[in-house]
Write an enzyme that holds these catalytic residues in place. Structure first.
Site, PDB file in Angstrom:
ATOM      1  N   GLU A 116       0.842  -1.186   0.000  1.00 57.61           N
ATOM      2  CA  GLU A 116       0.000   0.000   0.000  1.00 57.61           C
ATOM      3  C   GLU A 116       0.885   1.248   0.000  1.00 57.61           C
ATOM      4  O   GLU A 116       1.987   1.244   0.556  1.00 57.61           O
ATOM      5  CB  GLU A 116      -0.908   0.014   1.235  1.00 57.61           C
ATOM      6  CG  GLU A 116      -1.925  -1.118   1.200  1.00 57.61           C
ATOM      7  CD  GLU A 116      -2.931  -1.055   2.343  1.00 57.61           C
ATOM      8  OE1 GLU A 116      -4.107  -1.353   2.080  1.00 57.61           O
ATOM      9  OE2 GLU A 116      -2.559  -0.725   3.478  1.00 57.61           O
TER      10      GLU A 116
ATOM     11  N   CYS B  58       7.012  -6.312   7.139  1.00 61.12           N
ATOM     12  CA  CYS B  58       8.172  -5.782   7.865  1.00 61.12           C
ATOM     13  C   CYS B  58       8.627  -6.810   8.888  1.00 61.12           C
ATOM     14  O   CYS B  58       7.803  -7.431   9.552  1.00 61.12           O
ATOM     15  CB  CYS B  58       7.789  -4.486   8.579  1.00 61.12           C
ATOM     16  SG  CYS B  58       9.163  -3.794   9.541  1.00 61.12           S
TER      17      CYS B  58
HETATM   18  N1  SAH Z   1       9.800   1.076   9.528  1.00 61.30           N
HETATM   19  C1  SAH Z   1      10.021   2.483   9.518  1.00 61.30           C
HETATM   20  C2  SAH Z   1       9.193   3.165   8.466  1.00 61.30           C
HETATM   21  C3  SAH Z   1       7.690   3.066   8.711  1.00 61.30           C
HETATM   22  S1  SAH Z   1       7.174   4.645   9.155  1.00 61.30           S
HETATM   23  C4  SAH Z   1       9.783   3.060  10.874  1.00 61.30           C
HETATM   24  O1  SAH Z   1       9.259   2.354  11.722  1.00 61.30           O
HETATM   25  O2  SAH Z   1      10.178   4.192  11.094  1.00 61.30           O
HETATM   26  C5  SAH Z   1       5.681   4.366   9.992  1.00 61.30           C
HETATM   27  C6  SAH Z   1       5.627   5.241  11.225  1.00 61.30           C
HETATM   28  O3  SAH Z   1       4.382   5.046  11.892  1.00 61.30           O
HETATM   29  C7  SAH Z   1       6.702   4.893  12.227  1.00 61.30           C
HETATM   30  O4  SAH Z   1       7.126   6.040  12.897  1.00 61.30           O
HETATM   31  C8  SAH Z   1       5.955   3.983  13.158  1.00 61.30           C
HETATM   32  O5  SAH Z   1       6.586   3.830  14.391  1.00 61.30           O
HETATM   33  C9  SAH Z   1       4.630   4.673  13.239  1.00 61.30           C
HETATM   34  N2  SAH Z   1       3.516   3.820  13.665  1.00 61.30           N
HETATM   35  C10 SAH Z   1       3.406   2.484  13.588  1.00 61.30           C
HETATM   36  N3  SAH Z   1       2.208   2.080  14.039  1.00 61.30           N
HETATM   37  C11 SAH Z   1       1.550   3.195  14.417  1.00 61.30           C
HETATM   38  C12 SAH Z   1       0.254   3.450  14.947  1.00 61.30           C
HETATM   39  N4  SAH Z   1      -0.586   2.452  15.186  1.00 61.30           N
HETATM   40  N5  SAH Z   1      -0.102   4.719  15.199  1.00 61.30           N
HETATM   41  C13 SAH Z   1       0.754   5.742  14.942  1.00 61.30           C
HETATM   42  N6  SAH Z   1       1.990   5.575  14.431  1.00 61.30           N
HETATM   43  C14 SAH Z   1       2.381   4.309  14.175  1.00 61.30           C
HETATM   44 FE1  SF4 Z   2       6.004  -0.951  11.639  1.00 61.33          FE
HETATM   45 FE2  SF4 Z   2       8.089  -1.216  13.300  1.00 61.33          FE
HETATM   46 FE3  SF4 Z   2       8.212  -2.201  10.840  1.00 61.33          FE
HETATM   47 FE4  SF4 Z   2       8.286   0.437  11.182  1.00 61.33          FE
HETATM   48  S1  SF4 Z   2       9.801  -1.089  11.886  1.00 61.33           S
HETATM   49  S2  SF4 Z   2       7.041  -0.680   9.663  1.00 61.33           S
HETATM   50  S3  SF4 Z   2       6.885   0.639  12.915  1.00 61.33           S
HETATM   51  S4  SF4 Z   2       6.862  -2.894  12.466  1.00 61.33           S
END
Ligand code: SAH
Ligand code: SF4
Length: 361
Positions: free
Chosen positions: A102, A122
């Site tokens: 997505e 992931c």
């Molecule tokens: N894997 C990378 C890129 C994904 S960015 C990372 O984690 O940074 C997606 C963002 O949304 C990240 O900052 C993640 O921590 C945050 N995120 C994940 N689940 C979430 C949720 N349920 N509500 C708000 N932010 C969330």
């Molecule tokens: Fe979601 Fe964590 Fe993967 Fe970022 S690293 S995409 S927050 S599971």
């Protein structure tokens, strides 16, 4: 890759997977003059051509050869959803091996920002993230990463928006962990910023990471101006170990040292993402811990009310707790913004993307 639903025979080279130099090399091996690579990159990344037939300044034989030997598009949109306020659009794409990803387009003030994925699923399993809950399938190729941007750029162009710069910002904040797919992510950044390519300013790109220390250190050496965001969510190892399991491998002292190094090398301010989870990480004391952790670092905190994820035990903080948390950060002079989350009604908010079929409409 496994043969998928895509009718194109495998074995064709996806054009967007090629660097400028690789495209040059391919064309040279076909006996084409050097300027052809410029022409083709112009069609791909500036004119946003969706078909070889549009490339009218190429000889017909070359267009035919390209169509036989290469692929211009490698993903098909299966469905799109637009948020009730009309500002956010989410697309589900089928890849050539039938996997799905997505991607999101957000309109905000004068910006058109695409939020793109770098992996199918992931591997890091953060407990509050829908992508993490769906497991890991595979890395995306550089072309699959860039193609998400081109898809939205074409769409905006077709809607009659400014044609040469329809997309103003790209954030690597979709599905997957960009720094765990470093090579492809970096090649995508280079294509998006290449002056013969999409020609987007590096400052208009942000990579978000869960905190992979080796990747952050590597990025610091690229000599780039792209933005870096760290998904922090907790200011103590005890809590972060629980919420963001990769913290057990890269604990906060190592992560913060890498962040300080990044700021020293690039002179760019780092963003820290902090999703506020009711009763878990949202107390004033935890705000003070966060302020202490970030003390003296050139940085900015993005406070994000947690987006609800189906079947998750975690709930967003109520407004009162969010404001009290923010007030405490302000008291300690920590630069911060309370993000207005958009697109949550179509599961297009941070952490809500997942690999699954979705109904269209
Ligand atoms: N894997 C990378 C890129 C994904 S960015 C990372 O984690 O940074 C997606 C963002 O949304 C990240 O900052 C993640 O921590 C945050 N995120 C994940 N689940 C979430 C949720 N349920 N509500 C708000 N932010 C969330
Ligand atoms: Fe979601 Fe964590 Fe993967 Fe970022 S690293 S995409 S927050 S599971």
């Amino acid at each position: 890759m496994r043969p998928g639903r895509n009718p194109e025979p495998l074995g064709k080279t996806p054009l967007l997977d090629l660097t400028y130099e690789q495209l040059n090399g391919l064309l040279a091996s076909w006996g084409e003059p050097a300027y052809r690579a410029d022409q083709i990159w112009g069609w791909l990344y500036r004119s946003l051509a969706a078909d070889f037939e549009e490339m009218t300044n190429l000889p017909r034989e070359l267009r035919e050869r390209l169509a036989e030997a290469t692929l211009l598009r490698t993903m098909e949109p299966l469905g799109e959803r637009v948020s009730a306020d009309g500002f956010t659009r989410k697309v589900l794409f089928a890849l050539r091996d039938d996997q799905t990803i997505e991607s999101v387009l957000m309109h905000y003030e004068q910006r058109h920002t695409t939020c793109i994925s770098t992996q199918v699923g992931c591997p890091f399993g953060c407990v509050f993230c829908a992508t993490g809950q769906s497991g890991f399938v595979r890395n995306l190729t550089p072309g699959e990463i860039v193609e998400q941007v081109l898809y939205f750029a074409r769409q905006l162009k077709d809607q009659g928006r400014r044609t040469n710069r329809p997309i103003t910002n790209v954030v690597f904040m979709g599905m997957g962990e960009p720094l765990a797919n470093y090579e492809a992510t970096w090649q995508a950044v280079e294509t998006l910023t290449h002056h013969e390519g999409f020609n987007l300013g590096a400052r208009r790109i942000t990579i978000s990471t869960v905190g992979l220390v080796t990747g952050i250190r590597r990025l610091a050496e690229e000599g780039t101006q792209i933005g870096l965001a760290i998904s922090l969510h907790a200011a103590t190892d005890e809590l972060r170990d629980e919420l963001v399991p990769i913290n057990r491998r890269y604990p906060l002292t190592h992560l913060m040292a890498a962040c300080r190094h990044y700021v020293e090398r690039t002179r760019r301010r780092i963003s820290f993402e902090y999703a506020l989870i009711h009763g878990i990480n949202d107390s004033p004391e935890q705000a003070r811990q966060l302020a202490r952790l970030l003390d003296g670092l050139l940085c900015h905190v993005n406070l994000i009310p947690l987006n609800p994820v189906p079947e998750s035990l975690y709930q967003p903080s109520p407004q009162g707790r969010i404001l009290a948390f923010q007030a405490e950060l302000n008291r300690w002079k920590v630069s911060n913004t309370l993000r207005v989350e958009r697109g949550a009604d179509i599961q297009a908010g941070c952490g809500q993307l997942r690999c699954q079929r979705m109904p269209t409409g």
